[in-house]
Design a protein around this motif. Structure first.
Motif, short mmCIF file in Angstrom:
data_model
loop_
_atom_site.label_atom_id
_atom_site.label_comp_id
_atom_site.label_asym_id
_atom_site.label_seq_id
_atom_site.Cartn_x
_atom_site.Cartn_y
_atom_site.Cartn_z
N GLU A 203 0.83 -1.21 0.00
CA GLU A 203 0.00 0.00 0.00
C GLU A 203 0.87 1.26 0.00
OE1 GLU A 203 -3.12 0.51 -0.36
OE2 GLU A 203 -4.31 -1.19 0.37
N ASN A 204 1.94 1.25 0.77
CA ASN A 204 2.80 2.43 0.84
C ASN A 204 3.65 2.59 -0.41
OD1 ASN A 204 2.69 3.94 3.59
ND2 ASN A 204 2.46 1.79 4.11
N LYS B 151 1.16 4.17 -2.76
CA LYS B 151 0.91 5.58 -2.45
C LYS B 151 2.04 6.46 -2.95
CE LYS B 151 -1.94 4.74 1.67
NZ LYS B 151 -1.96 4.77 3.16
N THR B 152 3.28 6.02 -2.77
CA THR B 152 4.43 6.78 -3.24
C THR B 152 4.41 6.92 -4.75
OG1 THR B 152 5.81 6.13 -1.36
CG2 THR B 152 6.95 6.78 -3.37
N TYR B 153 4.13 5.82 -5.42
CA TYR B 153 4.06 5.81 -6.88
C TYR B 153 2.98 6.76 -7.40
CZ TYR B 153 2.25 3.73 -11.28
OH TYR B 153 1.73 3.51 -12.54
N LEU B 154 1.79 6.71 -6.82
CA LEU B 154 0.70 7.57 -7.28
C LEU B 154 0.97 9.03 -6.97
CD1 LEU B 154 -2.40 5.39 -6.26
CD2 LEU B 154 -1.42 5.67 -8.54
N ASP C 256 -14.91 -11.79 -3.33
CA ASP C 256 -14.97 -10.42 -3.85
C ASP C 256 -13.72 -9.63 -3.48
OD1 ASP C 256 -16.35 -8.51 -5.37
OD2 ASP C 256 -17.05 -7.48 -3.56
N GLY C 257 -12.64 -10.33 -3.12
CA GLY C 257 -11.42 -9.65 -2.72
C GLY C 257 -10.83 -8.82 -3.85
N HIS C 258 -10.31 -7.65 -3.52
CA HIS C 258 -9.76 -6.77 -4.55
C HIS C 258 -8.75 -5.81 -3.92
CE1 HIS C 258 -13.12 -4.49 -2.82
NE2 HIS C 258 -12.44 -3.40 -3.14
N GLY C 259 -8.02 -5.12 -4.78
CA GLY C 259 -7.03 -4.17 -4.31
C GLY C 259 -5.92 -4.85 -3.53
N LEU C 260 -5.18 -4.08 -2.75
CA LEU C 260 -4.08 -4.63 -1.96
C LEU C 260 -4.54 -5.03 -0.56
CD1 LEU C 260 -1.29 -2.11 -3.03
CD2 LEU C 260 -1.52 -4.51 -3.74
N SER D 157 13.21 2.40 1.02
CA SER D 157 13.34 3.48 0.04
C SER D 157 12.12 3.55 -0.87
CB SER D 157 14.60 3.28 -0.79
OG SER D 157 14.68 4.21 -1.85
N SER D 158 11.61 2.39 -1.28
CA SER D 158 10.47 2.37 -2.21
C SER D 158 9.19 2.86 -1.56
CB SER D 158 10.26 0.97 -2.77
OG SER D 158 9.76 0.09 -1.79
N THR D 159 9.12 2.81 -0.24
CA THR D 159 7.91 3.28 0.46
C THR D 159 8.00 4.75 0.84
OG1 THR D 159 8.71 2.70 2.67
CG2 THR D 159 7.56 0.98 1.42
#
Length: 310
Positions: A25-26, A29-32, A110-114, A155-157
């Motif tokens: 998720e983090n 968020k960084t990417y977006l 119905d699972g979706h997203g992260l 670093s990626s987060t």
């Protein structure tokens, strides 16, 4: 492509599935936050028919030198049950890629997203630094100090480079030989791109041809290397990607230039011929085409091409 020289994966240990999902998720968020156009497309997908997102893969770029290569990221994910699925070599690009299949976790109907959806595959590329010219190697080694790659996932987060930001002069010189190396030197472990799992969508976006048409009608620039709709030789893997937008970056020497950021992809995996008679509502991921295609991948990488020669 030769033997894999990474440690064997283990089952879930050292933390919970919830923690792994929070890391994803983090990273997202960084990417977006860093990529406005990708965020606009991501929001568009959710808004159309109230679609629920599932991801096919997350892709990162690394530099194979002093512990900053593939294993700087893969070790974390393998501790959570990810396993090496396969690899691709790109000799002309002086690049190696490994992809990792996710652990088998329970996903609600119905699972979706992260939050509770299927975990994405992980794709990690590494520039083979030792195969670059001595000048390019010198530039990279000047910034990447030994052992720093241990903080790759962090670093990626955090939207933060592990190493010092390069100067425009160094970046420009490195880009002359390897645009991918230059891209990685300035963006670090930020997500290079994410790919939606088109085959998991429920509405109009479940057809990648509609995805392509809709994005074109909305005016988004799509990668046309090869073709806009990239199809594997067996016809079972279909991919469409955007072109990275160019965003301003201020380098260490005070120069500000616009350079390619990240991009976004749509991937559709068709049902394998031997499972063509399986009822649609019973089809699982293992019934579909797995892995990646060399030509598709090579063309998709050009989404971050530097259109301006420095």
């Amino acid at each position: 492509m030769g033997s894999f020289d990474l440690p064997h994966s283990s089952s879930f240990k050292g933390g919970s599935e919830t923690f792994l999902r929070n890391v994803f998720e983090n990273i997202l968020k960084t990417y977006l936050r860093k990529n406005p156009t990708a965020k606009t497309i991501w929001e568009l997908v959710q808004s159309l028919d109230n679609e629920k997102i599932c991801y096919d893969h997350f892709t990162f770029r690394t530099l194979k030198v002093d512990g900053y290569g593939i294993d700087s990221l893969s070790s974390f994910f393998m501790d959570y049950g990810y396993k090496i699925g396969g690899g691709l070599d790109f000799p002309k690009k002086k690049l190696r890629v490994l992809w990792f299949s996710p652990p088998d976790v329970h996903v609600p109907k119905d699972g979706h997203g992260l939050g509770n959806g299927p975990l994405p595959r992980i794709v990690i590329a590494e520039v083979l630094v030792d195969e670059l010219s001595p000048e390019s190697q010198g530039i990279i080694r000047k910034y990447l100090k030994p052992e720093g790659g241990k903080q790759a996932v962090l670093s990626s987060t955090l939207e933060s480079l592990i190493w010092e930001k390069p100067t425009w002069i160094d970046f420009k010189q490195l880009a002359k030989e390897s645009e991918i190396a230059a891209w990685t030197l300035i963006h670090g472990y930020t997500l290079n791109h994410l790919a939606f799992a088109v085959h998991r969508f429920k509405h109009r976006f479940s057809d990648i041809k509609f995805v392509k048409q809709h994005l074109e009608e909305k005016g988004f620039k799509l990668n046309s290397d090869g073709e806009i709709l990239k199809v594997s030789q067996d016809g079972l893997l279909l991919q469409v990607s955007s072109i990275s937008e160019r965003l301003p970056v201020t380098f260490a020497d005070g120069v500000t230039e616009t350079i390619p950021a990240s991009y976004i992809e749509f991937t559709q995996r068709q049902v394998l011929p031997e499972f063509k008679d399986v009822p649609h509502d019973e089809i699982k991921e293992f019934h579909r085409r797995e892995a990646f295609e060399l030509d598709n991948a090579s063309n998709i990488m050009e989404s971050t091409r530097f259109t301006t020669k420095f």
